[in-house]
Enzyme design. Structure first.
Site, PDB file in Angstrom:
ATOM      1  N   LYS A 580       0.809  -1.231   0.000  1.00  0.00           N
ATOM      2  CA  LYS A 580       0.000   0.000   0.000  1.00  0.00           C
ATOM      3  C   LYS A 580       0.835   1.270   0.000  1.00  0.00           C
ATOM      4  CE  LYS A 580      -3.292  -2.122   3.142  1.00  0.00           C
ATOM      5  NZ  LYS A 580      -2.432  -3.132   3.687  1.00  0.00           N
ATOM      6  N   GLU A 607      -5.770  -3.118  -6.424  1.00  0.00           N
ATOM      7  CA  GLU A 607      -7.066  -3.503  -5.861  1.00  0.00           C
ATOM      8  C   GLU A 607      -6.932  -4.064  -4.458  1.00  0.00           C
ATOM      9  OE1 GLU A 607     -10.269  -3.615  -4.977  1.00  0.00           O
ATOM     10  OE2 GLU A 607     -10.923  -3.833  -7.060  1.00  0.00           O
ATOM     11  N   ALA A 612      -8.385  -6.652   0.556  1.00  0.00           N
ATOM     12  CA  ALA A 612      -7.718  -7.810  -0.064  1.00  0.00           C
ATOM     13  C   ALA A 612      -8.352  -8.140  -1.421  1.00  0.00           C
ATOM     14  CB  ALA A 612      -7.739  -9.014   0.877  1.00  0.00           C
ATOM     15  N   LEU A 614     -11.428  -8.439  -2.267  1.00  0.00           N
ATOM     16  CA  LEU A 614     -12.774  -7.909  -2.547  1.00  0.00           C
ATOM     17  C   LEU A 614     -12.721  -6.846  -3.639  1.00  0.00           C
ATOM     18  CD1 LEU A 614     -14.226  -7.360   1.067  1.00  0.00           C
ATOM     19  CD2 LEU A 614     -14.650  -9.267  -0.496  1.00  0.00           C
ATOM     20  N   GLY A 665      -1.788 -14.660   9.840  1.00  0.00           N
ATOM     21  CA  GLY A 665      -1.342 -13.953   8.632  1.00  0.00           C
ATOM     22  C   GLY A 665      -2.215 -12.772   8.241  1.00  0.00           C
ATOM     23  N   ASP A 679      -3.095   1.563   9.149  1.00  0.00           N
ATOM     24  CA  ASP A 679      -3.457   0.771   7.974  1.00  0.00           C
ATOM     25  C   ASP A 679      -4.847   1.154   7.457  1.00  0.00           C
ATOM     26  OD1 ASP A 679      -2.944  -1.532   6.201  1.00  0.00           O
ATOM     27  OD2 ASP A 679      -4.685  -2.365   7.238  1.00  0.00           O
ATOM     28  N   LYS A 683      -6.091   3.002   3.933  1.00  0.00           N
ATOM     29  CA  LYS A 683      -7.115   2.435   3.054  1.00  0.00           C
ATOM     30  C   LYS A 683      -8.206   3.454   2.733  1.00  0.00           C
ATOM     31  CE  LYS A 683      -6.406  -2.365   4.377  1.00  0.00           C
ATOM     32  NZ  LYS A 683      -6.736  -3.389   5.378  1.00  0.00           N
TER      33      LYS A 683
END
Ligand code: ADP
Ligand code: ASP
Ligand code: MG
Length: 815
Positions: A580, A607, A612, A614, A665, A679, A683
């Site tokens: 990202k 994307e 993830a 989606l 993970g 994070d 996004k």
């Protein structure tokens, strides 16, 4: 009567010569067989001559090597009883050759005339050895001395044939003989004074055509090491196909523009006499090959017949205001070039008449510059013209096809395909016959360009994608597994060949060898054994490999890797990132990458940066492209935080739940980026940017829930500190539970403002039933003002992220 010509590889050794003689024996018609020197011999003869000229004694070694090669071939072919005269013939020739080269050595001088003399030995020897072999087999034949029959001017190295004398001599030699089979050396001829001349490299084809025309042959057969003329050079394009039938004109264009399988002057004599000419494979004699005749087969579906290319081209441009409207400039330019015997391969003139551009062989370019600058000395001194501009290291690529003139849009398709692969076009020419479109491009782009065009015109539904993966960890390994598993399906169903051509992790980098893909069955072991990772070297290799439809796939979370996207996009390498960092760095650099991608016809896809696998960004892009406008975005975007708050109820310490999220993970390598909200901020910022907002991280309000003390020290310190702060987390949970609410870390964007923070979610909220590591995004738009468009599902995990990355990779192929 037929004429057959066998090339260097067809007569390269005893075993091949046996194949040749079998083909000859299989013929019932009378025939003339023309042969080249044994494969590679002409090059070695030139090498010997050049070494001698440079006073390098090593020339003797080269001659020895050549002598051994010929002696060995003769010994392998002939029964002992027939060997002695042939071996002594070979020795005699080498004695003569030694003496000539000795003289060159002492004089330090190799004239074109002497060079022709030296290289004529190649065809003399091969034809005489084959004659001896035929004799040993009892095959009646007559050896013809091409030097005596083919008469030329004294342009050594590239002599011009005097057809009227030559035709007479050949037809007399053949008609006055009682023989049915003739054997003749290709390539060699002689001038009026009887000096040996040659017809140009590859000239044995021409010799055969000259014989064919002189005797009005029923057909000419060019026997070589490939099955016919192909849609492109098979050494470069593995999918090249044999052209079943083609016209003389097409064959001439293809060979003129580099299809080495036929030496260009060959076509002229056979075309004049309308002699059908076959190109056939000595090593697969039953395959049909190509027939070249007065018209191409009508039922051939393709508009383009073939693609060819020439390397080592220089572009000469003559420019200046003095050229406008004044006739005679081009004439003087071409006269200057002709006076130096410079072959002009391609010409273009801009309609403004401000410049005229010609392409010539690089070897001629210095001579050309002197000649042209000299011819226009006065105009250059007066400032009406600039001195001739010379650019080297270029290539010409040509599309050839008789049917092109009946179709529109071919050039458009050609330039579109080249443009999408970052092949820059320096000059364009279309022959007035409209049988050919050629373009001058950089030499190091030519292999890619030939393949791209082959794909565009002959494999319209077949496309190759070359992917370079950085980061072979959790997501990267899953991605490679998925690619491996899907390869057959993609090839079969989408005609897409996805090849992994580079893989690296933080320690090692692995690249596929020349033209191949990495074997995905044991990529891990190959990567372990590969070179040490060096990011710059990785990028340079991707650029130098210059493969078509190249994609860099970044499955790291590394800032250094994100920093190289720009240099790759600028080389038309698309970038697919789940990293990202690039899309969430400064708005300026985000925009820069987007505009580089646009400018260089590449894609920059990320994307998986949000949700993830989606389809979040894709959906947002589709809404905007179709004219919708985003009013508000509300979302739960952290798989980690969702997992943590869905699994924390005070029975197990908070720090343990976070550890579990990391173990599964879901987290970033440093989980504080998730827990601290960074994070999620990234996004929502990426979504806001994709919605058209110019927004930076500083513009986003973060109502975080982690105590400040958690941000100090290492990741391990962070886990210990969370343990000490258990009561803080417990309190957050209890307060929500008391109101029958769940805790969710929510991101929001509205009216240009974005914020993230922990919220109490009541049971009637869209966010309440969000389990595991799921993400949800609500898009409120002009078309969805009250009931939002909802995207919901697993928003973290190596498998789904890898499949999102994979989907982006496929997207690159489908533009
Ligand atoms: P020979 O020694 O038989 O004269 P050449 O090496 O001169 O053979 O020509 C055959 C070679 O031409 C092939 O091996 C192939 O690599 C090359 N080639 C280049 N373009 C084409 C094309 N369009 N079709 C077939 N072969 C081609
Ligand atoms: N032996 C010559 C060459 O290598 C001619 C030929 O093979 O056609 O150029
Ligand atoms: Mg050839």
């Amino acid at each position: 009567m037929k004429v057959l010509k066998f090339g260097g590889s067809s007569v390269a050794n005893a075993e091949n010569i046996q194949k040749v003689v079998a083909i000859v024996k299989g013929n019932t018609e009378s025939q003339i067989v023309v042969v080249s020197a044994l494969g590679g011999v002409t090059d070695l003869l030139i090498k010997a001559g050049t070494l001698a000229e440079q006073s390098e004694e090593f020339y003797k070694e080269v001659l020895k090597q050549l002598e051994t090669k010929h002696l060995d071939t003769a010994r392998a072919l002939l029964p002992v009883t027939h060997q002695s005269s042939c071996l002594s013939m070979i020795k005699q020739h080498f004695n003569e050759l030694d003496e000539i080269c000795n003289s060159v050595f002492y004089l330090k001088e190799l004239s074109l005339r002497t060079k022709d003399r030296i290289i004529s030995f190649g065809e003399m020897l091969s034809s005489k050895i084959i004659a001896a072999y035929m004799q040993s087999l009892g095959i009646a034949h007559e050896w013809l001395d091409s030097r005596k029959l083919i008469k030329t001017n004294s342009n050594f190295g590239f002599a011009a044939v005097n057809f009227s004398i030559t035709n007479d001599k050949i037809s007399y030699a053949v008609s006055s003989s009682g023989n049915q089979l003739f054997l003749a050396p290709g390539f060699i001829s002689s001038d009026e004074q009887g000096n040996t001349t040659t017809l140009g490299r590859g000239g044995s084809d021409y010799t055969a055509a000259i014989f064919a025309a002189a005797v009005h042959a029923t057909s000419l057969e060019i026997w070589t090491d490939v099955t016919g003329m192909m849609t492109a050079d098979p050494r470069w394009v593995p999918n090249a196909k044999t052209i079943a039938a083609t016209s003389y004109q097409e064959a001439m264009e293809l060979s003129h523009f580099g299809a080495k399988v036929i030496y260009p002057p060959t076509i002229q004599p056979v075309m004049q006499k309308n002699i059908p000419t076959w190109v056939k494979n000595t090593f697969a004699p039953n395959e049909a090959g190509t027939v070249i005749g007065s018209s191409a087969a009508a039922d051939e579906a393709e508009i383009i017949t073939g693609i060819s290319s020439i390397n080592a081209i220089a572009l000469l441009s003559l420019e200046g205001s003095g050229m406008v409207g004044i006739p005679g400039f081009s004439k003087r330019l071409f006269e200057a070039l002709a006076s130096e015997k410079i072959n002009v391969i391609l010409i273009t003139q801009s309609s403004s008449e401000h410049s005229i551009c010609v392409a010539v062989n690089t070897a001629d370019s210095d001579k050309a510059k002197l000649a042209v600058d000299n011819a226009f000395e006065i105009e250059i001194a007066q400032g009406k013209l600039d001195p001739l501009k010379v650019e080297k290291d270029l290539s010409i690529i040509a599309l050839v096809g008789d049917k092109m003139r009946h179709h529109t849009g071919i050039a458009g398709r050609m330039f579109d395909a080249l443009g999408k692969n970052g092949v820059n076009i320096r000059a364009i020419a279309q022959g007035s016959s409209e049988r050919n479109i050629s373009a001058v491009i950089a030499g190091n782009d030519v292999k890619k360009a030939v393949n791209v065009l082959h794909e565009a015109f002959f494999e319209t539904t077949y496309k190759q994608l070359n992917i370079f993966i950085i980061g072979a960890g959790n997501v990267g390994s899953k991605l490679i597994d998925q690619v491996k598993q899907q390869q057959p399906f993609l090839l079969e169903q989408l005609n897409l060949q996805v090849r992994v051509t580079g893989i690296s992790n933080s320690k090692k980098m692995l690249f596929a060898e020349n033209g191949n893909a990495i074997d995905l069955a044991n990529w891990k072991a190959s990567l372990d054994a590969a070179d040490a990772m060096d990011l710059q070297a990785f990028v340079t290799t991707v650029i130098e490999k210059n493969l078509r439809n190249s994609v860099l796939v970044d499955v790291t979370a590394n800032a250094g890797v994100a920093a190289v996207y720009g240099s790759l996009l600028a080389k038309t390498v698309s970038v697919v990132a789940c990293n990202k960092i690039a899309a969430s760095s400064s708005f300026e650099s985000y925009l820069k990458l987007k505009s580089l991608a646009k400018e260089y016809n590449a894609l920059f896809l990320f994307e998986t940066n949000v949700g993830a696998g989606l389809p979040v960004i894709g959906t947002l892009n589709d809404l905007r492209r179709s004219g919708d406008k985003v009013i508000k975005i509300q979302a739960v975007l952290s798989g980690t935080l969702n997992f943590v708050f869905n699994n924390y109820n005070g029975t197990k310490p908070f720090t343990e739940v976070v550890r579990q999220a990391q173990a599964e993970g879901y987290t970033e390598p440093d989980p504080r980026l998730d827990l601290g909200g960074t994070d999620v901020m990234r996004k929502i910022m990426i979504l806001a940017r994709e919605a058209g907002e110019q927004i930076e991280m500083d513009d986003i309000t973060n109502n975080g829930f982690l105590p400040q003390s958690c941000f100090e020290g290492t990741v391990e310190d962070f886990y210990s500190e969370m343990g000490r702060q258990e009561s803080h987390f417990r309190k957050l949970y209890d307060e929500a539970a008391a109101k029958n609410c769940k805790l969710k870390f929510v991101a929001q964007f509205e009216n240009g403002k974005a914020s993230v923070g922990l919220q109490h979610i009541p049971a009637d909220s869209d966010f309440y039933h969000l389990y595991g590591k799921d993400n949800i995004v609500l898009f409120y738009t002009q078309r969805y003002p009250e009931q939002p468009l909802v995207v919901k599902g697993a928003g973290a995990g190596a498998d789904v992220t890898a499949s999102g990355v994979f989907a982006d990779i496929i997207r690159v192929a489908r533009v």
